[in-house]
Design a protein around this motif. Structure first.
Motif, PDB file in Angstrom:
ATOM      1  N   ALA A 319     -36.767  70.478  37.627  1.00  0.00           N
ATOM      2  CA  ALA A 319     -36.742  70.867  35.489  1.00  0.00           C
ATOM      3  C   ALA A 319     -37.913  69.559  35.088  1.00  0.00           C
ATOM      4  O   ALA A 319     -38.371  69.421  34.647  1.00  0.00           O
ATOM      5  N   SER A 320     -37.248  68.130  35.573  1.00  0.00           N
ATOM      6  CA  SER A 320     -37.782  67.170  34.872  1.00  0.00           C
ATOM      7  C   SER A 320     -39.122  66.098  35.034  1.00  0.00           C
ATOM      8  O   SER A 320     -40.082  66.310  34.656  1.00  0.00           O
ATOM      9  N   THR A 321     -39.325  67.002  36.800  1.00  0.00           N
ATOM     10  CA  THR A 321     -40.812  66.904  37.132  1.00  0.00           C
ATOM     11  C   THR A 321     -41.481  67.818  36.963  1.00  0.00           C
ATOM     12  O   THR A 321     -42.957  67.449  36.098  1.00  0.00           O
ATOM     13  N   PHE A 322     -41.605  69.125  36.701  1.00  0.00           N
ATOM     14  CA  PHE A 322     -42.124  70.424  35.834  1.00  0.00           C
ATOM     15  C   PHE A 322     -42.513  70.148  34.500  1.00  0.00           C
ATOM     16  O   PHE A 322     -43.925  69.617  33.884  1.00  0.00           O
ATOM     17  N   LEU A 323     -41.451  69.503  33.773  1.00  0.00           N
ATOM     18  CA  LEU A 323     -41.772  69.713  32.113  1.00  0.00           C
ATOM     19  C   LEU A 323     -42.683  68.093  31.738  1.00  0.00           C
ATOM     20  O   LEU A 323     -43.498  68.136  31.313  1.00  0.00           O
ATOM     21  N   THR A 324     -42.350  66.952  33.042  1.00  0.00           N
ATOM     22  CA  THR A 324     -43.168  65.933  32.839  1.00  0.00           C
ATOM     23  C   THR A 324     -44.488  66.417  32.991  1.00  0.00           C
ATOM     24  O   THR A 324     -45.696  65.650  32.582  1.00  0.00           O
ATOM     25  N   ARG A 325     -45.119  66.720  33.832  1.00  0.00           N
ATOM     26  CA  ARG A 325     -45.910  67.287  34.019  1.00  0.00           C
ATOM     27  C   ARG A 325     -47.052  68.175  33.033  1.00  0.00           C
ATOM     28  O   ARG A 325     -48.086  67.795  32.905  1.00  0.00           O
ATOM     29  N   LEU A 326     -46.397  68.592  32.548  1.00  0.00           N
ATOM     30  CA  LEU A 326     -46.858  70.071  31.763  1.00  0.00           C
ATOM     31  C   LEU A 326     -47.119  69.030  30.530  1.00  0.00           C
ATOM     32  O   LEU A 326     -47.758  68.302  30.107  1.00  0.00           O
ATOM     33  N   LYS A 327     -45.880  67.765  29.838  1.00  0.00           N
ATOM     34  CA  LYS A 327     -46.360  67.110  28.834  1.00  0.00           C
ATOM     35  C   LYS A 327     -47.867  65.726  28.697  1.00  0.00           C
ATOM     36  O   LYS A 327     -48.212  65.749  28.303  1.00  0.00           O
ATOM     37  N   LEU A 328     -47.863  65.786  30.205  1.00  0.00           N
ATOM     38  CA  LEU A 328     -49.274  64.444  31.198  1.00  0.00           C
ATOM     39  C   LEU A 328     -50.663  65.259  30.656  1.00  0.00           C
ATOM     40  O   LEU A 328     -50.983  64.540  30.174  1.00  0.00           O
ATOM     41  N   GLY A 329     -50.207  66.747  31.323  1.00  0.00           N
ATOM     42  CA  GLY A 329     -51.395  67.346  31.281  1.00  0.00           C
ATOM     43  C   GLY A 329     -52.359  66.156  31.708  1.00  0.00           C
ATOM     44  O   GLY A 329     -52.455  65.597  33.072  1.00  0.00           O
ATOM     45  N   PRO A 330     -53.701  66.477  30.761  1.00  0.00           N
ATOM     46  CA  PRO A 330     -55.099  66.017  31.564  1.00  0.00           C
ATOM     47  C   PRO A 330     -54.818  64.494  32.308  1.00  0.00           C
ATOM     48  O   PRO A 330     -56.134  63.829  32.762  1.00  0.00           O
ATOM     49  N   ASP A 331     -53.760  63.309  31.614  1.00  0.00           N
ATOM     50  CA  ASP A 331     -53.779  62.088  31.169  1.00  0.00           C
ATOM     51  C   ASP A 331     -53.093  61.344  32.327  1.00  0.00           C
ATOM     52  O   ASP A 331     -53.265  60.461  33.278  1.00  0.00           O
ATOM     53  N   LEU A 332     -52.757  62.269  33.370  1.00  0.00           N
ATOM     54  CA  LEU A 332     -52.254  62.278  34.877  1.00  0.00           C
ATOM     55  C   LEU A 332     -52.856  62.210  35.740  1.00  0.00           C
ATOM     56  O   LEU A 332     -53.536  63.708  35.688  1.00  0.00           O
TER      57      LEU A 332
END
Length: 399
Positions: A319-332
């Motif tokens: 859950a942590s990984t999934f939501l963090t990737r959503l938060k960062l979006g194109p910045d990552l």
């Protein structure tokens, strides 16, 4: 003068031989492994990162008390071990921890585990065919796991909504991050190739370097000094004290309301750590730190980019990984993809453009001087005559 060298006689019995390194917790074994050892563990659903750590340590075999593939989800560790040529046996039972002592020379022949002439346990050998079959079965049962994942994501969002939505609770580092590119390094499968592939980016952009756990050691071994190190308090996966001391900031993840004793280990090393109270994984906390401090771009080294790698994560960290990737979006941006977008190479057309621009600039500067005006007056009639003759010849050729 030559001295006789006493060497260990080659084993005459069939199978794989080596000293056993024993502990139920895999992290407690990893630091003691040497080339030629046999790791005796109790690790259900081994992930690929752990398998790679065993391979890097040089083990010749892995004995697991429990099943390495439970069928809950397709974990990538056993496949990685088998592909690397490591003998893997599982379902050996808890009795191996009672019947074997650390350092005992053991022999594994197929699924039979021997200490001297004594049969210690009978296990199952994981062949490529067995791993392939069980991985296919595990993939077919993902629907139930996805339902659990949805629930875990909701709970994580409820606990960490202020962090995810507003960046609250992120410590303020002395390293200036705002407006600068950031590289977050995790010691994982393939990190060496990824770090090597972004050398031009590191050299020219001078990004902030954030090492996650032993990813800080990985940066140091590649010749880079991490600016920020993010670790979990009480973890067995800490980088070396030398790397921690050289970092400008050391961020320690602790549980909410944790006492000061949670960071005493770092204070004894002469380090003043920054506390980060969150239930996110260390890797995700490092990404959220860079995002909250307004990094211009975040490049992830050794991170989990594919669906299989994502599912291979610890169940509590999905859950942590999934939501963090959503938060960062194109910045990552994944480091494996960066060389396709940026290689820092100077191409011939760039040199040609610079040369033409320089010639034009010099010509414009000279033309406004008295000498330059004289040159223009002298050359203009010749150019005009040559151009006129050229047009006359062309008209003579055309019908």
């Amino acid at each position: 003068m030559k001295f006789a060298v006493r060497s260990r006689p080659a084993p005459s019995l069939p199978g794989v031989h080596g000293p056993a390194r024993i502990h139920r917790r895999t992290a407690s074994v990893l630091g003691r492994l040497r080339v030629g050892d046999i790791a005796v563990l109790d690790h259900v659903d081994m992930d690929r990162d752990t398998a790679q750590a065993l391979i890097d340590a040089g083990v010749v075999a892995v004995v697991n008390a429990s099943p390495l593939i439970s069928g809950r989800y397709p974990n990538l560790g056993p496949e990685r071990l088998v592909d690397a040529g490591v003998l893997v046996v599982d379902n050996a039972g808890a009795a191996v921890f009672e019947r074997l002592k650390d350092g005992t020379d053991i022999r594994i022949d197929g699924g039979a585990i021997h200490a001297g002439e004594t049969l210690v346990a009978t296990a199952r050998e994981l062949t490529p065919d067995v791993v392939r079959t069980e991985m296919d079965e595990a993939r077919s049962g993902l629907a139930a796991q996805l339902e659990s994942f949805t629930h875990n994501s909701t709970e994580f969002l409820r606990r960490e909504q202020d962090l995810l939505l507003h960046g609250h609770g992120v410590p303020r580092t002395s390293t200036e991050i705002a407006g600068r590119p950031v590289v977050v390094a995790v010691r994982s499968h393939g990190w060496e190739d990824e770090l090597r592939g972004i050398k031009p980016f590191l050299r020219e952009q001078r990004p902030v370097l954030i090492g996650v756990d032993r990813g800080a050691d990985a940066l140091a071994s590649a010749g880079h000094r991490p600016d920020v190190v993010v670790v979990t308090g009480g973890s067995d996966d800490l980088p070396s004290a030398a790397v921690l001391r050289k970092a400008r900031d050391v961020v320690v993840l602790v549980e909410r309301g944790a006492p000061r004793s949670a960071t005493e280990h770092f204070e004894r090393l002469g380090i003043r750590p920054l506390r980060f109270e969150t239930t996110a994984t260390t890797e995700d906390a490092a990404l959220l730190l860079a995002s909250a401090r307004q990094a211009a771009l975040i490049v992830g080294v050794g991170m989990h980019a594919t669906l299989d790698e994502f599912l291979d994560r610890r169940r509590a960290g999905l859950a942590s990984t999934f939501l963090t990737r959503l938060k960062l979006g194109p910045d990552l941006v994944d480091a494996a993809a960066l060389p396709r977008l940026y290689d820092g190479a100077v191409r011939p057309r760039h040199l040609l453009g610079a040369l033409v621009a320089g010639v034009l600039a010099v010509a414009a500067a000279v033309s406004v001087t008295p000498v330059g005006q004289q040159w223009v007056d002298d050359v203009a009639p010749s150019v005009s005559s040559t151009t006129s003759d050229l047009f006359d010849n062309v008209r003579g050729i055309l019908p």
